[in-house]
Write a protein that holds these residues in place. Structure first.
Motif, PDB file in Angstrom:
ATOM      1  N   TRP A  27       0.819  -1.211   0.000  1.00  0.00           N
ATOM      2  CA  TRP A  27       0.000   0.000   0.000  1.00  0.00           C
ATOM      3  C   TRP A  27       0.851   1.259   0.000  1.00  0.00           C
ATOM      4  O   TRP A  27       1.809   1.368   0.773  1.00  0.00           O
ATOM      5  CB  TRP A  27      -0.880   0.050   1.255  1.00  0.00           C
ATOM      6  CG  TRP A  27      -1.899  -1.036   1.336  1.00  0.00           C
ATOM      7  CD1 TRP A  27      -1.708  -2.335   1.743  1.00  0.00           C
ATOM      8  CD2 TRP A  27      -3.285  -0.930   0.997  1.00  0.00           C
ATOM      9  NE1 TRP A  27      -2.884  -3.030   1.677  1.00  0.00           N
ATOM     10  CE2 TRP A  27      -3.872  -2.195   1.219  1.00  0.00           C
ATOM     11  CE3 TRP A  27      -4.085   0.115   0.545  1.00  0.00           C
ATOM     12  CZ2 TRP A  27      -5.224  -2.455   1.006  1.00  0.00           C
ATOM     13  CZ3 TRP A  27      -5.427  -0.124   0.320  1.00  0.00           C
ATOM     14  CH2 TRP A  27      -5.986  -1.400   0.557  1.00  0.00           C
TER      15      TRP A  27
ATOM     16  N   LEU B 145      -8.690  -2.496   5.086  1.00  0.00           N
ATOM     17  CA  LEU B 145      -7.497  -3.162   5.632  1.00  0.00           C
ATOM     18  C   LEU B 145      -7.896  -4.305   6.563  1.00  0.00           C
ATOM     19  O   LEU B 145      -7.303  -5.388   6.525  1.00  0.00           O
ATOM     20  CB  LEU B 145      -6.630  -2.146   6.371  1.00  0.00           C
ATOM     21  CG  LEU B 145      -5.932  -1.086   5.502  1.00  0.00           C
ATOM     22  CD1 LEU B 145      -5.287  -0.025   6.383  1.00  0.00           C
ATOM     23  CD2 LEU B 145      -4.892  -1.724   4.587  1.00  0.00           C
TER      24      LEU B 145
ATOM     25  N   CYS C  85      -9.083  -7.255   4.473  1.00  0.00           N
ATOM     26  CA  CYS C  85      -7.950  -7.913   3.810  1.00  0.00           C
ATOM     27  C   CYS C  85      -7.208  -8.816   4.788  1.00  0.00           C
ATOM     28  O   CYS C  85      -6.840  -9.953   4.458  1.00  0.00           O
ATOM     29  CB  CYS C  85      -7.000  -6.872   3.223  1.00  0.00           C
ATOM     30  SG  CYS C  85      -7.642  -6.021   1.766  1.00  0.00           S
TER      31      CYS C  85
ATOM     32  N   MET D  20       0.194  -8.002   4.373  1.00  0.00           N
ATOM     33  CA  MET D  20       0.180  -6.619   3.890  1.00  0.00           C
ATOM     34  C   MET D  20       1.414  -5.842   4.331  1.00  0.00           C
ATOM     35  O   MET D  20       1.972  -6.078   5.406  1.00  0.00           O
ATOM     36  CB  MET D  20      -1.092  -5.906   4.359  1.00  0.00           C
ATOM     37  CG  MET D  20      -2.342  -6.465   3.690  1.00  0.00           C
ATOM     38  SD  MET D  20      -3.759  -5.370   3.849  1.00  0.00           S
ATOM     39  CE  MET D  20      -4.053  -5.472   5.610  1.00  0.00           C
TER      40      MET D  20
ATOM     41  N   PHE E  73      -0.156  -4.046   9.184  1.00  0.00           N
ATOM     42  CA  PHE E  73       0.931  -4.309   8.245  1.00  0.00           C
ATOM     43  C   PHE E  73       2.038  -5.181   8.827  1.00  0.00           C
ATOM     44  O   PHE E  73       2.477  -4.977   9.952  1.00  0.00           O
ATOM     45  CB  PHE E  73       1.532  -2.980   7.772  1.00  0.00           C
ATOM     46  CG  PHE E  73       0.512  -2.091   7.117  1.00  0.00           C
ATOM     47  CD1 PHE E  73      -0.032  -2.417   5.889  1.00  0.00           C
ATOM     48  CD2 PHE E  73       0.083  -0.924   7.746  1.00  0.00           C
ATOM     49  CE1 PHE E  73      -0.985  -1.611   5.292  1.00  0.00           C
ATOM     50  CE2 PHE E  73      -0.869  -0.114   7.158  1.00  0.00           C
ATOM     51  CZ  PHE E  73      -1.405  -0.463   5.928  1.00  0.00           C
TER      52      PHE E  73
END
Length: 241
Positions: free
Chosen positions: A12, A121, A124, A131, A154
């Motif tokens: 991202w 997010l 996902c 991520m 993340f």
């Protein structure tokens, strides 16, 4: 695109993809000056900032990393030059204003989540996608993401300052693929900049999605399915395969 199971990593961009400034930069700079008794028009500061940022980026790319500058000093120089170009020359004011603005842009109050960012997010992650962040940002980004409630989504945060390469340089994407432990065809990048995000990711063999704001045109080589009118559209596109 391939089914969800074949896509193992999503990377991202951050600024104007997940987070945006709460107010135009010129307004923040003008407020800082006003607090110290100096009146400067926000529009003049916006113009000055663009000029100062462009000139310093040409002279010292990627926060001056190759020249041995710290990103903090790089930004302090840009902010100081912004005020100089806008007609503020009092040395006693320039340094404290630059320091204050550098700190302010680290704080959550300077940033707002784009619509659908947190929910997308979370979804996902729930689907088991790994991520990461790939951003032309300095080392403040980890803290900004944490303060805005996004860091936990993340597995890694890769800034251009840390990577020593800035998008669209393919090396920052290759570094992200190494961190994610995946092949290019198993990864997709999401961003709002055609050249730095979409084209650059495609050129290393990744899939890519381009976030478009209302009224923005989509370049002809971006398939309609790869152009996102909102972040909330991403999951449906991925799951279609």
């Amino acid at each position: 695109m391939g089914a969800t199971l074949k896509l193992r990593l999503l990377t991202w961009d951050v600024k104007d993809t997940l987070l945006r400034l709460r107010q135009p930069l010129g307004l923040s700079y003008a407020a800082e000056a006003r607090a110290r008794g100096v009146r400067v028009r926000p529009e003049a500061l916006s113009r000055s900032f663009r000029a100062a940022y462009a000139a310093h980026s040409r002279r010292f790319p990627n926060y001056g990393r190759a020249a041995g500058l710290s990103s903090r000093q790089w930004w302090l120089d840009v902010v100081t030059q912004t005020f100089r170009l806008a007609g503020v020359h009092e040395d006693a004011l320039l340094s404290p204003m630059a320091e204050s603005l550098y700190r302010d842009f680290c704080s959550a109050r300077s940033w707002a989540l784009l619509p659908g960012a947190s929910e997308t997010l979370s979804e996902c992650r729930r689907r088991g996608l790994r991520m990461g962040v790939v951003s032309n940002f300095d080392n403040r980004l980890e803290g900004i993401l944490a303060r805005c409630g996004l860091r936990h989504h993340f597995h890694f945060v890769l800034t251009s300052e840390a990577a020593g390469a800035a998008k669209p340089d393919p090396e920052i994407f290759r570094a992200a693929l190494r961190l994610g432990g995946v092949l290019p065809e198993q990864a997709a990048h999401v961003g709002d900049d055609y050249r730095r995000d979409y084209r650059a990711a495609r050129e290393v063999g990744m899939h890519a999605f381009l976030l478009r704001t209302p009224g923005q045109s989509t370049p002809p080589d971006v398939p309609p399915a790869h152009a996102l009118p909102a972040l909330s559209h991403l999951l449906a596109v991925i799951e279609k395969g």
